[in-house]
Scaffold this motif. Structure first.
Motif, PDB file in Angstrom:
ATOM      1  N   PHE A   1       0.804  -1.232   0.000  1.00 18.16           N
ATOM      2  CA  PHE A   1       0.000   0.000   0.000  1.00 18.16           C
ATOM      3  C   PHE A   1       0.839   1.286   0.000  1.00 18.16           C
ATOM      4  O   PHE A   1       0.477   2.253  -0.653  1.00 18.16           O
ATOM      5  CB  PHE A   1      -0.991   0.036   1.174  1.00 18.16           C
ATOM      6  CG  PHE A   1      -1.641  -1.284   1.495  1.00 18.16           C
ATOM      7  CD1 PHE A   1      -2.155  -2.092   0.487  1.00 18.16           C
ATOM      8  CD2 PHE A   1      -1.724  -1.739   2.801  1.00 18.16           C
ATOM      9  CE1 PHE A   1      -2.753  -3.317   0.765  1.00 18.16           C
ATOM     10  CE2 PHE A   1      -2.323  -2.955   3.098  1.00 18.16           C
ATOM     11  CZ  PHE A   1      -2.829  -3.741   2.084  1.00 18.16           C
ATOM     12  N   ASN A   2       1.936   1.319   0.774  1.00 18.48           N
ATOM     13  CA  ASN A   2       2.828   2.495   0.828  1.00 18.48           C
ATOM     14  C   ASN A   2       2.080   3.784   1.172  1.00 18.48           C
ATOM     15  O   ASN A   2       2.304   4.828   0.558  1.00 18.48           O
ATOM     16  CB  ASN A   2       3.587   2.668  -0.501  1.00 18.48           C
ATOM     17  CG  ASN A   2       4.689   1.644  -0.678  1.00 18.48           C
ATOM     18  OD1 ASN A   2       4.750   0.666   0.057  1.00 18.48           O
ATOM     19  ND2 ASN A   2       5.562   1.852  -1.632  1.00 18.48           N
ATOM     20  N   LEU A   3       1.210   3.704   2.165  1.00 17.71           N
ATOM     21  CA  LEU A   3       0.489   4.882   2.638  1.00 17.71           C
ATOM     22  C   LEU A   3       1.245   5.524   3.806  1.00 17.71           C
ATOM     23  O   LEU A   3       1.902   4.830   4.585  1.00 17.71           O
ATOM     24  CB  LEU A   3      -0.925   4.496   3.093  1.00 17.71           C
ATOM     25  CG  LEU A   3      -1.820   3.833   2.043  1.00 17.71           C
ATOM     26  CD1 LEU A   3      -3.154   3.453   2.661  1.00 17.71           C
ATOM     27  CD2 LEU A   3      -2.025   4.749   0.842  1.00 17.71           C
ATOM     28  N   LEU A   4       1.136   6.842   3.925  1.00 22.57           N
ATOM     29  CA  LEU A   4       1.737   7.537   5.062  1.00 22.57           C
ATOM     30  C   LEU A   4       0.852   7.300   6.281  1.00 22.57           C
ATOM     31  O   LEU A   4      -0.335   7.642   6.273  1.00 22.57           O
ATOM     32  CB  LEU A   4       1.862   9.026   4.773  1.00 22.57           C
ATOM     33  CG  LEU A   4       2.766   9.408   3.598  1.00 22.57           C
ATOM     34  CD1 LEU A   4       2.755  10.918   3.376  1.00 22.57           C
ATOM     35  CD2 LEU A   4       4.189   8.930   3.835  1.00 22.57           C
ATOM     36  N   PRO A   5       1.401   6.721   7.363  1.00 16.18           N
ATOM     37  CA  PRO A   5       0.558   6.251   8.468  1.00 16.18           C
ATOM     38  C   PRO A   5      -0.123   7.344   9.281  1.00 16.18           C
ATOM     39  O   PRO A   5      -1.192   7.109   9.850  1.00 16.18           O
ATOM     40  CB  PRO A   5       1.541   5.461   9.348  1.00 16.18           C
ATOM     41  CG  PRO A   5       2.889   6.001   9.012  1.00 16.18           C
ATOM     42  CD  PRO A   5       2.822   6.386   7.570  1.00 16.18           C
ATOM     43  N   LYS A   6       0.446   8.536   9.347  1.00 16.93           N
ATOM     44  CA  LYS A   6      -0.096   9.575  10.219  1.00 16.93           C
ATOM     45  C   LYS A   6      -1.011  10.552   9.497  1.00 16.93           C
ATOM     46  O   LYS A   6      -1.448  11.550  10.071  1.00 16.93           O
ATOM     47  CB  LYS A   6       1.048  10.338  10.893  1.00 16.93           C
ATOM     48  CG  LYS A   6       1.872   9.468  11.836  1.00 16.93           C
ATOM     49  CD  LYS A   6       2.963  10.259  12.532  1.00 16.93           C
ATOM     50  CE  LYS A   6       3.742   9.358  13.485  1.00 16.93           C
ATOM     51  NZ  LYS A   6       4.815  10.099  14.184  1.00 16.93           N
ATOM     52  N   THR A   7      -1.301  10.271   8.230  1.00 21.01           N
ATOM     53  CA  THR A   7      -2.168  11.151   7.454  1.00 21.01           C
ATOM     54  C   THR A   7      -3.435  10.412   7.044  1.00 21.01           C
ATOM     55  O   THR A   7      -3.465   9.183   6.975  1.00 21.01           O
ATOM     56  CB  THR A   7      -1.453  11.674   6.196  1.00 21.01           C
ATOM     57  OG1 THR A   7      -1.070  10.561   5.379  1.00 21.01           O
ATOM     58  CG2 THR A   7      -0.217  12.468   6.552  1.00 21.01           C
TER      59      THR A   7
ATOM     60  N   GLN B   1      -7.276  -0.025   2.548  1.00 19.99           N
ATOM     61  CA  GLN B   1      -5.996   0.636   2.312  1.00 19.99           C
ATOM     62  C   GLN B   1      -5.572   0.507   0.846  1.00 19.99           C
ATOM     63  O   GLN B   1      -5.056   1.458   0.257  1.00 19.99           O
ATOM     64  CB  GLN B   1      -4.924   0.053   3.233  1.00 19.99           C
ATOM     65  CG  GLN B   1      -5.107   0.413   4.693  1.00 19.99           C
ATOM     66  CD  GLN B   1      -3.972  -0.116   5.546  1.00 19.99           C
ATOM     67  OE1 GLN B   1      -2.821   0.272   5.398  1.00 19.99           O
ATOM     68  NE2 GLN B   1      -4.307  -1.043   6.449  1.00 19.99           N
ATOM     69  N   GLN B   2      -5.817  -0.668   0.270  1.00 22.87           N
ATOM     70  CA  GLN B   2      -5.459  -0.837  -1.141  1.00 22.87           C
ATOM     71  C   GLN B   2      -6.345   0.029  -2.029  1.00 22.87           C
ATOM     72  O   GLN B   2      -5.883   0.569  -3.043  1.00 22.87           O
ATOM     73  CB  GLN B   2      -5.545  -2.315  -1.548  1.00 22.87           C
ATOM     74  CG  GLN B   2      -4.929  -2.623  -2.903  1.00 22.87           C
ATOM     75  CD  GLN B   2      -3.449  -2.278  -2.986  1.00 22.87           C
ATOM     76  OE1 GLN B   2      -3.052  -1.114  -2.934  1.00 22.87           O
ATOM     77  NE2 GLN B   2      -2.624  -3.302  -3.113  1.00 22.87           N
ATOM     78  N   ARG B   3      -7.592   0.219  -1.646  1.00 21.59           N
ATOM     79  CA  ARG B   3      -8.460   1.122  -2.400  1.00 21.59           C
ATOM     80  C   ARG B   3      -7.950   2.564  -2.326  1.00 21.59           C
ATOM     81  O   ARG B   3      -8.028   3.313  -3.314  1.00 21.59           O
ATOM     82  CB  ARG B   3      -9.902   1.034  -1.891  1.00 21.59           C
ATOM     83  CG  ARG B   3     -10.613  -0.234  -2.339  1.00 21.59           C
ATOM     84  CD  ARG B   3     -12.006  -0.354  -1.750  1.00 21.59           C
ATOM     85  NE  ARG B   3     -12.636  -1.584  -2.219  1.00 21.59           N
ATOM     86  CZ  ARG B   3     -13.416  -1.679  -3.290  1.00 21.59           C
ATOM     87  NH1 ARG B   3     -13.678  -0.599  -4.007  1.00 21.59           N
ATOM     88  NH2 ARG B   3     -13.928  -2.830  -3.660  1.00 21.59           N
TER      89      ARG B   3
END
Length: 238
Positions: A95-101, A150-152
């Motif tokens: 996913f590579n999402l920023l966790p705090k945003t 998260q993937q969405r």
């Protein structure tokens, strides 16, 4: 359909421990606008190197790669970075999402790099999250979302700059079977809307959902077959 990706006699070599390793050996491949293609092959087959080339994350040792009319060998690092941001939407296994945003802020990120004004960023990010069925979760952070959600978010982020190509690297590898089905259904919807999608995968179920499978082995294209051809010949993915 016209060619979006044109790869001709592509070679990629790496120097490892004083030895030359050839990851790609003269690959020639064309992918048209609007196709849904799965790139498959065993570990070490060259499929990951091919993905890096298609995503403009690496450049060839020799041969030619043209995407949407741009020959990547003629571009500087800054030009390649701009091309990646504007032309290619990336979807990753983890996913590579920023966790705090929030989901909304994660989707806005590529537009920040592209210099899109704040109000336009917010509008387009909200539209992209609505498009992937997450309008009600846009203010949640990644740890408040399921793996599928998260993937969405990552797919919405890939779509938000209206790229010519969605490039997905093992996009269902971290998901259970039911969630995998949901995500593959979303990719099929996006393809039906005219998006060009290339998925790099080792999963047979993912490959079966694509309209064309390009199989790599030993740094070359071993086979290249459409879903219609697979049905006529009785050829299986595995």
């Amino acid at each position: 359909m016209s060619a979006l990706i044109e790869i001709r006699d592509l070679v990629r070599e790496y120097m490892i421990g004083g030895e030359v390793i050839r990851a790609l050996s003269g690959v020639t491949l064309t992918i048209d606008h609007g196709e849904f293609v799965a790139i498959m092959g065993p570990s070490g087959s060259g499929k990951s190197t091919a993905m890096n080339m298609i995503g403009c994350l690496d450049t060839p040792t020799s041969g030619e790669y043209v995407i949407d009319g741009y020959n990547i060998s003629s571009l500087s690092e800054d030009q390649l970075a701009e091309l990646r941001n504007h032309k290619i939407g990336f979807v990753f296994q983890n996913f590579n999402l920023l966790p705090k945003t929030t989901a909304l802020e994660n989707v806005e990120l590529p537009m920040m790099y592209a210099g899109v004004p704040a109000r336009e960023r917010r509008k387009r990010a909200m539209e992209a999250l609505d498009r992937v069925g997450l309008a009600e979760r846009m203010y949640n952070r990644p740890n408040e979302l399921s793996g599928g959600q998260q993937q969405r978010v990552s797919i919405a982020r890939a779509l938000v700059n209206n790229p010519v190509l969605i490039l997905a690297d093992e996009p269902t590898g971290a998901l259970d079977s039911r969630t995998t089905e949901d995500i593959l259904g979303l990719f099929e919807e996006l393809h039906a809307q005219g998006n060009t999608i290339v998925i790099v995968t080792h999963e047979d179920e993912v490959g079966r959902r694509a309209k064309r499978i390009v199989r790599f082995r030993d740094g070359t294209v071993e086979s290249d077959m459409s879903s219609a051809e697979r049905e006529v010949t009785g050829h299986h993915v595995d």
